[in-house]
Design a protein around this motif. Sequence first.
Motif, PDB file in Angstrom:
ATOM      1  N   PRO A  32       0.972  -1.119  -0.730  1.00  0.00           N
ATOM      2  CA  PRO A  32      -0.062  -0.096   0.082  1.00  0.00           C
ATOM      3  C   PRO A  32       0.807   1.297  -0.085  1.00  0.00           C
ATOM      4  O   PRO A  32       1.681   1.081   0.586  1.00  0.00           O
ATOM      5  N   GLU A  33       0.528   2.436  -0.682  1.00  0.00           N
ATOM      6  CA  GLU A  33       0.924   3.747  -0.965  1.00  0.00           C
ATOM      7  C   GLU A  33      -0.031   4.713  -0.459  1.00  0.00           C
ATOM      8  O   GLU A  33      -0.948   4.979  -0.765  1.00  0.00           O
ATOM      9  N   PRO A  34       0.209   5.645   0.493  1.00  0.00           N
ATOM     10  CA  PRO A  34      -0.620   7.175   0.703  1.00  0.00           C
ATOM     11  C   PRO A  34      -1.116   7.192  -0.332  1.00  0.00           C
ATOM     12  O   PRO A  34      -2.063   7.917   0.082  1.00  0.00           O
ATOM     13  N   ARG A  35      -0.331   7.646  -1.481  1.00  0.00           N
ATOM     14  CA  ARG A  35      -1.201   8.253  -1.997  1.00  0.00           C
ATOM     15  C   ARG A  35      -2.963   7.708  -3.129  1.00  0.00           C
ATOM     16  O   ARG A  35      -3.290   8.168  -3.333  1.00  0.00           O
ATOM     17  N   PHE A  36      -2.723   6.099  -3.109  1.00  0.00           N
ATOM     18  CA  PHE A  36      -3.503   5.708  -3.437  1.00  0.00           C
ATOM     19  C   PHE A  36      -4.427   5.681  -2.051  1.00  0.00           C
ATOM     20  O   PHE A  36      -5.808   5.615  -2.346  1.00  0.00           O
ATOM     21  N   ASP A  37      -4.059   5.236  -0.983  1.00  0.00           N
ATOM     22  CA  ASP A  37      -4.815   5.342   0.068  1.00  0.00           C
ATOM     23  C   ASP A  37      -5.838   6.763   0.705  1.00  0.00           C
ATOM     24  O   ASP A  37      -7.078   6.252   0.634  1.00  0.00           O
ATOM     25  N   ALA A  38      -4.549   7.802  -0.206  1.00  0.00           N
ATOM     26  CA  ALA A  38      -5.508   8.879   0.297  1.00  0.00           C
ATOM     27  C   ALA A  38      -6.920   8.507  -0.786  1.00  0.00           C
ATOM     28  O   ALA A  38      -8.375   9.701  -0.472  1.00  0.00           O
ATOM     29  N   ILE A  39      -6.956   8.255  -2.006  1.00  0.00           N
ATOM     30  CA  ILE A  39      -7.904   8.145  -3.181  1.00  0.00           C
ATOM     31  C   ILE A  39      -9.299   7.587  -2.975  1.00  0.00           C
ATOM     32  O   ILE A  39     -10.290   8.357  -2.744  1.00  0.00           O
ATOM     33  N   VAL A  40      -8.659   6.531  -2.609  1.00  0.00           N
ATOM     34  CA  VAL A  40      -9.753   5.684  -2.115  1.00  0.00           C
ATOM     35  C   VAL A  40     -10.709   6.129  -1.000  1.00  0.00           C
ATOM     36  O   VAL A  40     -12.089   6.287  -0.266  1.00  0.00           O
ATOM     37  N   THR A  41     -10.108   6.912   0.285  1.00  0.00           N
ATOM     38  CA  THR A  41     -10.528   7.911   1.236  1.00  0.00           C
ATOM     39  C   THR A  41     -11.610   9.043   0.539  1.00  0.00           C
ATOM     40  O   THR A  41     -12.883   8.907   1.013  1.00  0.00           O
ATOM     41  N   LEU A  42     -10.879   9.350   0.284  1.00  0.00           N
ATOM     42  CA  LEU A  42     -11.767  10.850  -0.437  1.00  0.00           C
ATOM     43  C   LEU A  42     -12.764  10.310  -1.253  1.00  0.00           C
ATOM     44  O   LEU A  42     -13.927  10.459  -1.659  1.00  0.00           O
ATOM     45  N   ALA A  43     -12.955   8.822  -1.738  1.00  0.00           N
ATOM     46  CA  ALA A  43     -14.377   8.593  -3.125  1.00  0.00           C
ATOM     47  C   ALA A  43     -14.930   8.281  -2.296  1.00  0.00           C
ATOM     48  O   ALA A  43     -16.411   8.396  -2.476  1.00  0.00           O
ATOM     49  N   ALA A 157     -10.794   7.918 -11.491  1.00  0.00           N
ATOM     50  CA  ALA A 157      -9.865   6.902 -12.545  1.00  0.00           C
ATOM     51  C   ALA A 157      -8.694   6.836 -12.232  1.00  0.00           C
ATOM     52  O   ALA A 157      -7.674   7.035 -12.686  1.00  0.00           O
ATOM     53  N   ALA A 158      -9.580   8.573 -13.310  1.00  0.00           N
ATOM     54  CA  ALA A 158      -8.145   9.217 -14.090  1.00  0.00           C
ATOM     55  C   ALA A 158      -7.214   9.257 -13.573  1.00  0.00           C
ATOM     56  O   ALA A 158      -5.818   9.617 -13.534  1.00  0.00           O
ATOM     57  N   LEU A 159      -7.910   9.686 -12.466  1.00  0.00           N
ATOM     58  CA  LEU A 159      -6.253  10.908 -11.402  1.00  0.00           C
ATOM     59  C   LEU A 159      -5.990   9.343 -11.127  1.00  0.00           C
ATOM     60  O   LEU A 159      -4.451   9.897 -10.511  1.00  0.00           O
ATOM     61  N   VAL A 160      -6.156   7.984 -10.587  1.00  0.00           N
ATOM     62  CA  VAL A 160      -5.699   6.794  -9.899  1.00  0.00           C
ATOM     63  C   VAL A 160      -4.232   6.710 -11.165  1.00  0.00           C
ATOM     64  O   VAL A 160      -2.907   6.540 -10.842  1.00  0.00           O
ATOM     65  N   MET A 161      -5.058   6.734 -12.234  1.00  0.00           N
ATOM     66  CA  MET A 161      -3.530   6.665 -13.287  1.00  0.00           C
ATOM     67  C   MET A 161      -2.602   7.584 -13.485  1.00  0.00           C
ATOM     68  O   MET A 161      -1.560   6.697 -14.341  1.00  0.00           O
ATOM     69  N   GLU A 162      -3.311   8.807 -12.985  1.00  0.00           N
ATOM     70  CA  GLU A 162      -1.603   9.698 -13.154  1.00  0.00           C
ATOM     71  C   GLU A 162      -1.156   9.762 -12.437  1.00  0.00           C
ATOM     72  O   GLU A 162       0.161   9.456 -12.689  1.00  0.00           O
ATOM     73  N   GLN A 163      -1.633   8.989 -11.082  1.00  0.00           N
ATOM     74  CA  GLN A 163      -0.930   8.809  -9.702  1.00  0.00           C
ATOM     75  C   GLN A 163      -0.146   7.642 -10.259  1.00  0.00           C
ATOM     76  O   GLN A 163       1.297   7.478 -10.140  1.00  0.00           O
ATOM     77  N   ILE A 164      -0.526   6.460 -11.177  1.00  0.00           N
ATOM     78  CA  ILE A 164       0.109   5.430 -11.504  1.00  0.00           C
ATOM     79  C   ILE A 164       1.679   5.976 -12.205  1.00  0.00           C
ATOM     80  O   ILE A 164       2.596   5.213 -12.588  1.00  0.00           O
ATOM     81  N   HIS A 165       0.775   6.237 -13.410  1.00  0.00           N
ATOM     82  CA  HIS A 165       2.293   7.455 -14.066  1.00  0.00           C
ATOM     83  C   HIS A 165       3.673   7.636 -13.976  1.00  0.00           C
ATOM     84  O   HIS A 165       4.304   7.487 -13.442  1.00  0.00           O
TER      85      HIS A 165
END
Length: 734
Positions: A32-43, A157-165
């Motif tokens: 797990p990584e904070p940047r992705f944890d923050a997105i699912v919490t926000l969602a 989801a596009a924001l998630v993808m941007e973070q992945i890139h």
Amino acid sequence: MSMHDEAADETDGIERARLAALAGLWITGTKPEPRFDAIVTLAAQLFGTPMAFITLVDKDIQRFKAMHGIDVPDMARSMSFCTHTIQNPHVFLIPDMQADPLFANTPLVVGAPFARFYAGAPLVTAGGLRIGALCIVDTVPRHDFDAKKQQTLMMMAALVMEQIHLRHEEIVRSTVMHFSDATELALFTINAAGLIEFVNRAALRLFGYDHAEMIGQPIDLIIPDRFRGAHHAGLARVLGGGNTKLIGKTVEVVARKRDQTEVPIELSLSLWNDERGAGMGAIIRDISDRRDRDARLLRMANQDTLTGLSNRHRFENLLQEVLSDNRAVTVALLDLDGFKDVNDSLGHAVGDALLQAVAVRLPSALAANVTVARFGGDEFAILLPSDATKEAALQSIGAVVSAFEVPFDVGGHVFQLAATIGFALAPQHGADAEELLASADFALYRAKQAGGSTMLMFEPDMRNDSVARRATQDELLRALQNGELVLHYQPQVSLEDGHVLGMEALIRWQHPEHGLLFPGAFLPAIESSSLALPVGWWVLNEACRQAAEWRAGGLPAIKVSVNLFAAQYRAGTLVQHVTDALAEHGLAPSALGLEVTETIALLNDDHAVAAVRTLHDLGVGIAFDDFGTGYASLSSLQRFPLTTLKIDRSFISDMLVNPHDAAITRAMLTMGNELGLETIAEGIETEEQETALRLLGCKSGQGYRYGKALPAGQARALLAAAVDGQRAKRSASR
């Protein structure tokens, strides 16, 4: 193939590409990584659901990258909701999973967390491949997830993808940074203002600075003061959008460290433009060890040690290769006007620095495929492989002339140099390297006669010297036929007790009109003609005949050494001629020595080397003549099975007053002794030189102190006197 089969193949191709894209992002199976944890919490907060997660759909497994309100392990892809999400480009919506026969019996519905509502937006790569999903889940049915909410989920989801890139780019960047810090090469970048923006650990180690001491500083930090004037002009031109021929080339220059000491470096430059303007990068290698090795080897086989340019040997080889392909080329020879005054008034250190500055400027003024060489002193040579006409040559050489219009700023001095240039075109002015270089040399000579600071192309009437040489060759042929060539013999003695160890046979010409001529007057004419073989074989045979005659007369069984021409080594019959001469006169191989010159040592001929090795194995002595003065003196020790090193007279003559000559002589004697080779010092003239050499461990010598080269009769008398002296000593001891 049926339409069904074609569709299946297309689906398989898309799936392979999708899995490859997922693997290429280096995220599957990671923690797990904070940047992705923050997105699912926000969602979850945004849509008012108790659960949200990010999944990555691998070949057979759905993997959870981030989870909010749920903690479940990865699951089989066949049991997941998200495998359906990635099958279309839009939000996959299930208002009530208990009412949907496809999902009513899945583990997350019939068991904890007892999911009822699901909405998932696919994670889409830049190439349009769907690798996973951003999902929200509720424990109650929801029929109010309208188009606006679906659009918002797609945006997240596009924001998630941007973070992945971004994560992928950070990994690449981090990998590059780790690599840059792991490499032994020093790396620099500077911006359009000439300020340092990046250095790696190797650069910090090399120059002795901390990171904070270099970043933001001008590149002047590592440039010696005497080169800054030239550097500023070149850097301003390049970063201002100008051109330079140095990009992509490797050059050798000097840099300055934090403690103000200088270090020789090998430098390769790169140039780019981005939104901030021009930038420049440098890859730097510390070549101190290489320079030290070069100094120990005295000469490099293919490179001028002062400037890093090709030397004459390398240049001639390249030229011959080009001419062998029947290509039309231009060769130019260049002398610096006024350079002698620099050396005389400011010393050799400044003169050497000026030559190095010239060696950097010349290649930068010419095309990348042009070879620049230093022949020695202030003489440079230029090979223009693409210039086939006088007009093309004049254009390229004109660029060289223009390069000298800008003064040289070296060591706090500003020099306004000019160049005198002679050039020749192939094949008009020469079909081989020797002839073409001679033509360019004739043109250079005429340009100097005209007052210098000009350039001239070769004209046929410049070849008067060549005509004279041909006349000399005709005379020499008659001299060989008429018995006018003779051998004189110079003694080689033991420095311990003075007894004669051997004789070196040296050719002379008893000219019917001009008297006795020494080799300097006629040897070049022999070496450059077909006379080299008949004259060379005559020298070999005559020396063996004379040695046998002395032995038959009861004189000491000394070794007689001969100098052979390069043509004899190339002929392929050297072994046969030597063994025939020894057999004809009844001599053992140990009675003969062959002296290998620089020209022979540099022959790139395996057959010649094999011939020398065969003769060595038979017992013939192999000596390297004038050791220490050639381009590849030490490299020859690896190729030729030598028995003897002859230290050149140029080191002996000043060894008592010149510490450098003394140091070089000592080093060569030490090396010769450690390699088990006999060492003979040439040019000994005084008792003081003899004493110094003996103290350094030299066992044998040759020079006017023991006698100049003598006719055979006088050499015989010298040997006979030595025998009589030995007999007298033995009688007195009784």
